[in-house]
Design an enzyme around this catalytic site. Structure first.
Site, PDB file in Angstrom:
ATOM      1  N   LYS A 272       1.070  -1.094  -0.045  1.00 36.48           N
ATOM      2  CA  LYS A 272      -0.087   0.103   0.091  1.00 36.48           C
ATOM      3  C   LYS A 272       0.903   1.374   0.009  1.00 36.48           C
ATOM      4  O   LYS A 272       1.220   1.973   0.885  1.00 36.48           O
ATOM      5  CB  LYS A 272      -0.883  -0.153   1.333  1.00 36.48           C
ATOM      6  CG  LYS A 272      -2.062   0.819   0.996  1.00 36.48           C
ATOM      7  CD  LYS A 272      -3.077   0.367   2.033  1.00 36.48           C
ATOM      8  CE  LYS A 272      -4.302   1.598   2.176  1.00 36.48           C
ATOM      9  NZ  LYS A 272      -5.082   1.737   0.841  1.00 36.48           N
TER      10      LYS A 272
HETATM   11  N1  PXG Z   1      -8.010  -1.874  -2.897  1.00 38.51           N
HETATM   12  C1  PXG Z   1      -7.260  -0.641  -3.137  1.00 38.51           C
HETATM   13  C2  PXG Z   1      -6.514  -0.466  -4.408  1.00 38.51           C
HETATM   14  C3  PXG Z   1      -7.263   0.178  -2.144  1.00 38.51           C
HETATM   15  O1  PXG Z   1      -6.595   1.226  -2.204  1.00 38.51           O
HETATM   16  C4  PXG Z   1      -8.784  -1.195  -0.878  1.00 38.51           C
HETATM   17  C5  PXG Z   1      -8.815  -2.034  -1.950  1.00 38.51           C
HETATM   18  C6  PXG Z   1      -9.403  -1.638   0.287  1.00 38.51           C
HETATM   19  O2  PXG Z   1      -8.873  -2.118   1.266  1.00 38.51           O
HETATM   20  P1  PXG Z   1      -9.045  -2.049   2.917  1.00 38.51           P
HETATM   21  O3  PXG Z   1      -8.086  -2.588   3.596  1.00 38.51           O
HETATM   22  O4  PXG Z   1      -9.387  -0.327   3.131  1.00 38.51           O
HETATM   23  O5  PXG Z   1     -10.313  -2.495   3.017  1.00 38.51           O
HETATM   24  C7  PXG Z   1      -7.991   0.174  -1.028  1.00 38.51           C
HETATM   25  C8  PXG Z   1      -8.142   0.754  -0.023  1.00 38.51           C
HETATM   26  C9  PXG Z   1     -10.275   6.157  -1.056  1.00 38.51           C
HETATM   27  C10 PXG Z   1      -9.067   5.679  -0.273  1.00 38.51           C
HETATM   28  O6  PXG Z   1     -10.529   7.451  -0.641  1.00 38.51           O
HETATM   29  C11 PXG Z   1      -9.074   4.191  -0.386  1.00 38.51           C
HETATM   30  C12 PXG Z   1      -7.651   3.479  -0.001  1.00 38.51           C
HETATM   31  C13 PXG Z   1      -6.923   4.304   0.359  1.00 38.51           C
HETATM   32  C14 PXG Z   1      -6.887   5.869   0.518  1.00 38.51           C
HETATM   33  C15 PXG Z   1      -8.086   6.200  -0.053  1.00 38.51           C
HETATM   34  O7  PXG Z   1     -11.117   5.594  -1.495  1.00 38.51           O
HETATM   35  N2  PXG Z   1      -7.546   2.155  -0.323  1.00 38.51           N
END
Ligand code: PXG
Length: 298
Positions: A149
């Protein structure tokens, strides 16, 4: 608002990092988005673990222990009086010179921001969203492992721009081969014939913490579940579909590429898992620390 920067909490106006920080210059760094619900931080350990694993893959040594980092997150919520919060942890390579070489950066920057987030208007959780496939493909794992990430989110941002221009509420991203991967910041699930399907992590997706929680909930309910490779056609002809992530939680998808999914409304499995997820976040989680001055109250 008080923000943690490199060891101390400072006011928002004083929260600054160097323009020579390689996080700013090159997107060299890692981050986490974490949520607190009703005074409890959801899956804090999982988020901290993923942060250190992402940093490890970049050979970025975080100058704070995981236990200390967990305390920083709790304190950031407490200091800002937040009961429900969206917490952003950022660790960047730190200041260096104008070359790419990370070895020139000796002090990583550590920031923690505790605020709120509303990705979609509240009524969309009842109505669902219409998504569309974009031509920007997920970066192949061999080029940039999606499990890291990192601060380099241009692949997702290009997808988001395309989706905004096309008038979709959110983008659906494919792998190089054309299989359904995920959204720019969300994982995807579909329901077909009573089975819950989500793309496997080897397709080059982020292993979402919300995704893992939903898989646990589905197992608990006895809903047949599989990590499976599927195409846009499977989304168009699914009975139900939803995105999930820390920021969006569970967002029903009611149309994809103009094709209505199911009856065009959030389906029963999506609604059941949403209810289960809300119950889970309310009962689980690490309590936010009491405000620092609470002991002094007379
Ligand atoms: N896929 C990707 C590419 C992500 O960046 C998720 C899945 C979901 O992961 P979690 O662990 O949160 O269930 C993410 C999460 C936004 C935002 O504003 C989203 C993410 C990071 C920062 C901002 O939508 N990522």
């Amino acid at each position: 608002m008080e923000i943690y920067v490199d060891g101390s909490f400072v006011s928002k106006d004083d929260a600054r990092v160097s323009v020579f920080d390689h996080g700013f210059l090159y997107g060299d760094g890692v981050f986490e988005g974490i949520r607190a619900y009703e005074g409890r931080i959801f899956r804090l350990k999982e988020h901290i673990d993923r942060l250190y694993q992402s940093a490890g893959a970049l050979m970025l040594e975080i100058p704070v222990s995981p236990a200390e980092m967990a305390e920083v997150v709790r304190e950031a919520c407490a200091r800002n009086g937040l009961h429900d919060a969206y917490i952003r942890l950022i660790v960047s390579r730190g200041p260096g010179d104008l070359g790419l070489d990370p070895r020139k950066c000796t002090e990583p920057t550590v920031v923690c921001i505790a605020d709120r987030i509303a990705l979609f208007p509240p009524e969309t959780y009842e109505k669902g969203i219409r998504v569309g496939a974009v031509s920007t493909r997920r970066t192949p794992t061999e080029s940039l492992n999606a499990r890291i990430k990192s601060l380099n989110y241009l692949n997702s941002i290009l997808a988001k721009i395309e989706s905004n221009l096309a008038g979709h509420a959110e983008a659906l991203m494919m792998t190089q081969e054309g299989y359904v991967a995920e959204g720019p910041g969300e994982n995807i699930f579909i329901v077909r014939g009573g089975r819950l399907l989500t793309p496997p992590s080897h397709l080059g997706i982020l292993e979402g913490i919300t995704r893992a929680a939903i898989m646990d909930l589905a197992r608990g309910r006895g809903i047949p579940l599989a990590e499976a490779v599927f195409t846009r056609h499977d989304v168009w002809t699914a009975d139900e579909a939803f995105f999930c992530g820390t920021a969006c939680e569970i967002m029903p998808i009611t149309a994809c590429d103009g094709r209505q999914i199911g009856d065009g409304r959030p389906g029963p499995v999506t609604r059941q898992l949403t209810a289960d997820f809300r119950a889970l976040v309310a009962r689980e989680g690490v309590p936010i620390a009491a405000p620092a001055h609470a002991d002094n109250q007379e």
